[in-house]
Write a protein that holds these residues in place. Sequence first.
Motif, PDB file in Angstrom:
ATOM      1  N   ALA A   1      -4.119  -2.377  12.396  1.00 35.69           N
ATOM      2  CA  ALA A   1      -4.003  -3.050  13.693  1.00 35.69           C
ATOM      3  C   ALA A   1      -5.307  -3.759  14.053  1.00 35.69           C
ATOM      4  N   GLU A   2      -6.443  -3.129  13.770  1.00 35.00           N
ATOM      5  CA  GLU A   2      -7.737  -3.769  14.021  1.00 35.00           C
ATOM      6  C   GLU A   2      -7.890  -5.029  13.175  1.00 35.00           C
ATOM      7  N   LEU A   3      -7.477  -4.945  11.914  1.00 42.66           N
ATOM      8  CA  LEU A   3      -7.563  -6.097  11.022  1.00 42.66           C
ATOM      9  C   LEU A   3      -6.682  -7.237  11.523  1.00 42.66           C
ATOM     10  N   VAL A   4      -5.460  -6.938  11.911  1.00 42.09           N
ATOM     11  CA  VAL A   4      -4.557  -7.975  12.402  1.00 42.09           C
ATOM     12  C   VAL A   4      -5.146  -8.656  13.639  1.00 42.09           C
TER      13      VAL A   4
ATOM     14  N   ILE B   1       3.403  -2.776   3.933  1.00 44.00           N
ATOM     15  CA  ILE B   1       3.355  -4.068   3.243  1.00 44.00           C
ATOM     16  C   ILE B   1       2.692  -5.086   4.155  1.00 44.00           C
ATOM     17  N   PHE B   2       1.627  -5.692   3.656  1.00 44.55           N
ATOM     18  CA  PHE B   2       0.995  -6.797   4.349  1.00 44.55           C
ATOM     19  C   PHE B   2       1.597  -8.085   3.805  1.00 44.55           C
TER      20      PHE B   2
ATOM     21  N   CYS C   1       1.597  -6.606   9.155  1.00 45.78           N
ATOM     22  CA  CYS C   1       1.691  -5.333   8.444  1.00 45.78           C
ATOM     23  C   CYS C   1       3.039  -4.717   8.775  1.00 45.78           C
ATOM     24  N   HIS C   2       3.830  -4.466   7.749  1.00 46.72           N
ATOM     25  CA  HIS C   2       5.171  -3.908   7.916  1.00 46.72           C
ATOM     26  C   HIS C   2       5.192  -2.444   7.499  1.00 46.72           C
TER      27      HIS C   2
ATOM     28  N   TYR D   1       0.851  -1.188   0.000  1.00 52.30           N
ATOM     29  CA  TYR D   1       0.000   0.000   0.000  1.00 52.30           C
ATOM     30  C   TYR D   1       0.884   1.234   0.000  1.00 52.30           C
ATOM     31  N   THR D   2       0.598   2.165  -0.898  1.00 53.27           N
ATOM     32  CA  THR D   2       1.207   3.485  -0.855  1.00 53.27           C
ATOM     33  C   THR D   2       0.128   4.429  -0.353  1.00 53.27           C
TER      34      THR D   2
END
Length: 104
Positions: free
Chosen positions: A19-22, A48-49, A37-38, A4-5
């Motif tokens: 963070a919620e998704l993770v 980057i996921f 997520c990096h 993602y950009t």
Amino acid sequence: MTVYTLLDGREPAFDRLAAELVRAVRSAEPDTLVFACHEVVNGPTQRIFYQLFRDEAAFAVHRRQPHLQRFLAESRTHVLATNVIELRLGAAKLPLPAPDHQGR
């Protein structure tokens, strides 16, 4: 992997959604082996996921999850571009599955 950009200044909002998704993946998707997520060093607007699924069925289950659909919808306003890179496992060193300790 998904790169993602982000739009300038939207990083904190995107990071909250990520963070919620993770957290949701961790609690609801046992066959998602890695979901991270990096932040990119020297690339403050890139995320980057990295995702690793037990099998194709686990990936299909992941794609149908309401928490993923919510993330995709809510993160759109923070994203300039998205690049999805599908990988197929080649040579690798993978951890062994944890032993099953039933009855403990």
